[in-house]
Design a protein around this motif. Sequence first.
Motif, mmCIF file in Angstrom:
data_model
loop_
_atom_site.group_PDB
_atom_site.id
_atom_site.type_symbol
_atom_site.label_atom_id
_atom_site.label_comp_id
_atom_site.label_asym_id
_atom_site.label_seq_id
_atom_site.Cartn_x
_atom_site.Cartn_y
_atom_site.Cartn_z
ATOM 1 N N UNK A 211 -118.438 -77.856 14.933
ATOM 2 C CA UNK A 211 -117.674 -78.346 16.082
ATOM 3 C C UNK A 211 -117.798 -79.861 16.179
ATOM 4 N N UNK A 212 -116.629 -80.505 16.274
ATOM 5 C CA UNK A 212 -116.561 -81.963 16.312
ATOM 6 C C UNK A 212 -115.608 -82.402 17.417
ATOM 7 N N UNK A 213 -115.921 -83.551 18.024
ATOM 8 C CA UNK A 213 -114.935 -84.178 18.886
ATOM 9 C C UNK A 213 -113.793 -84.597 17.965
ATOM 10 N N UNK A 214 -112.567 -84.449 18.401
ATOM 11 C CA UNK A 214 -111.406 -84.670 17.541
ATOM 12 C C UNK A 214 -111.446 -86.019 16.818
ATOM 13 N N UNK A 215 -111.865 -87.071 17.490
ATOM 14 C CA UNK A 215 -111.951 -88.394 16.860
ATOM 15 C C UNK A 215 -113.060 -88.488 15.822
ATOM 16 N N UNK A 216 -114.024 -87.580 15.867
ATOM 17 C CA UNK A 216 -115.160 -87.617 14.938
ATOM 18 C C UNK A 216 -115.038 -86.580 13.825
ATOM 19 N N UNK A 217 -113.913 -85.908 13.742
ATOM 20 C CA UNK A 217 -113.702 -84.884 12.716
ATOM 21 C C UNK A 217 -113.730 -85.539 11.340
ATOM 22 N N UNK A 218 -114.593 -85.078 10.426
ATOM 23 C CA UNK A 218 -114.631 -85.667 9.085
ATOM 24 C C UNK A 218 -113.266 -85.584 8.395
ATOM 25 N N UNK A 219 -112.931 -86.623 7.664
ATOM 26 C CA UNK A 219 -111.615 -86.721 7.017
ATOM 27 C C UNK A 219 -111.307 -85.512 6.136
ATOM 28 N N UNK A 220 -112.326 -84.970 5.479
ATOM 29 C CA UNK A 220 -112.095 -83.825 4.580
ATOM 30 C C UNK A 220 -111.637 -82.568 5.338
ATOM 31 N N UNK A 221 -111.862 -82.537 6.649
ATOM 32 C CA UNK A 221 -111.466 -81.390 7.463
ATOM 33 C C UNK A 221 -110.393 -81.754 8.495
ATOM 34 N N UNK A 222 -109.663 -82.821 8.251
ATOM 35 C CA UNK A 222 -108.648 -83.296 9.197
ATOM 36 C C UNK A 222 -107.630 -82.211 9.536
ATOM 37 N N UNK A 223 -107.299 -81.360 8.594
ATOM 38 C CA UNK A 223 -106.334 -80.294 8.837
ATOM 39 C C UNK A 223 -106.776 -79.305 9.897
ATOM 40 N N UNK A 224 -108.059 -79.252 10.166
ATOM 41 C CA UNK A 224 -108.558 -78.322 11.177
ATOM 42 C C UNK A 224 -108.214 -78.775 12.597
ATOM 43 N N UNK A 225 -107.993 -80.057 12.799
ATOM 44 C CA UNK A 225 -107.531 -80.535 14.096
ATOM 45 C C UNK A 225 -106.143 -79.981 14.387
ATOM 46 N N UNK A 226 -105.282 -80.049 13.397
ATOM 47 C CA UNK A 226 -103.941 -79.472 13.538
ATOM 48 C C UNK A 226 -104.012 -77.956 13.659
ATOM 49 N N UNK A 227 -104.903 -77.346 12.923
ATOM 50 C CA UNK A 227 -105.018 -75.881 12.951
ATOM 51 C C UNK A 227 -105.354 -75.389 14.351
ATOM 52 N N UNK A 228 -106.314 -76.037 14.999
ATOM 53 C CA UNK A 228 -106.707 -75.605 16.342
ATOM 54 C C UNK A 228 -105.575 -75.812 17.352
ATOM 55 N N UNK A 229 -104.711 -76.789 17.120
ATOM 56 C CA UNK A 229 -103.552 -76.982 18.002
ATOM 57 C C UNK A 229 -102.442 -75.990 17.680
ATOM 58 N N UNK A 230 -102.117 -75.898 16.396
ATOM 59 C CA UNK A 230 -100.949 -75.125 15.983
ATOM 60 C C UNK A 230 -101.135 -73.617 16.069
ATOM 61 N N UNK A 231 -102.348 -73.119 15.904
ATOM 62 C CA UNK A 231 -102.552 -71.671 15.914
ATOM 63 C C UNK A 231 -102.152 -71.065 17.256
ATOM 64 N N UNK A 232 -102.303 -71.825 18.327
ATOM 65 C CA UNK A 232 -101.933 -71.289 19.639
ATOM 66 C C UNK A 232 -100.425 -71.241 19.820
ATOM 67 N N UNK A 233 -99.719 -72.168 19.217
ATOM 68 C CA UNK A 233 -98.250 -72.119 19.244
ATOM 69 C C UNK A 233 -97.753 -70.939 18.407
ATOM 70 N N UNK A 234 -98.414 -70.692 17.282
ATOM 71 C CA UNK A 234 -98.016 -69.592 16.398
ATOM 72 C C UNK A 234 -98.350 -68.229 17.008
ATOM 73 N N UNK A 235 -99.543 -68.131 17.603
ATOM 74 C CA UNK A 235 -100.006 -66.843 18.120
ATOM 75 C C UNK A 235 -99.519 -66.563 19.536
ATOM 76 N N UNK A 236 -99.228 -67.619 20.282
ATOM 77 C CA UNK A 236 -98.765 -67.446 21.652
ATOM 78 C C UNK A 236 -99.819 -66.900 22.596
ATOM 79 N N UNK A 237 -101.094 -67.173 22.337
ATOM 80 C CA UNK A 237 -102.156 -66.699 23.223
ATOM 81 C C UNK A 237 -102.653 -67.839 24.094
#
Length: 106
Positions: A55-81
Amino acid sequence: MTYVIAQPCVDLKDKACVDECPVDCIYEGPRKMYINPDECVDCGACEPVCPVEAIFYEDALPAEWAGYGNADREVFALAGVSGGGSAAGVMTADHPVVEEEPVKTS
């Protein structure tokens, strides 16, 4: 800004973070836990209890895992939960960035 659960959580899902979250914004996917950025109040209670330091604050997310910031945002749009992770049950699918990760075995 919000907190993000990154790659170390994939296939581990310890869930200690869920118990610490005062606003119930952490949801379970098939392979990873997700923080709903619209519900997170940025308290940081989840971060120190994560045994795999995923778990990272969004600004401190390591560059190698940058896609996980988008994943945590986008999964809720996809799943609608929304409305609290404890009542939502396990989401039906993970975000594609998680699905592409090799499966970890013990």
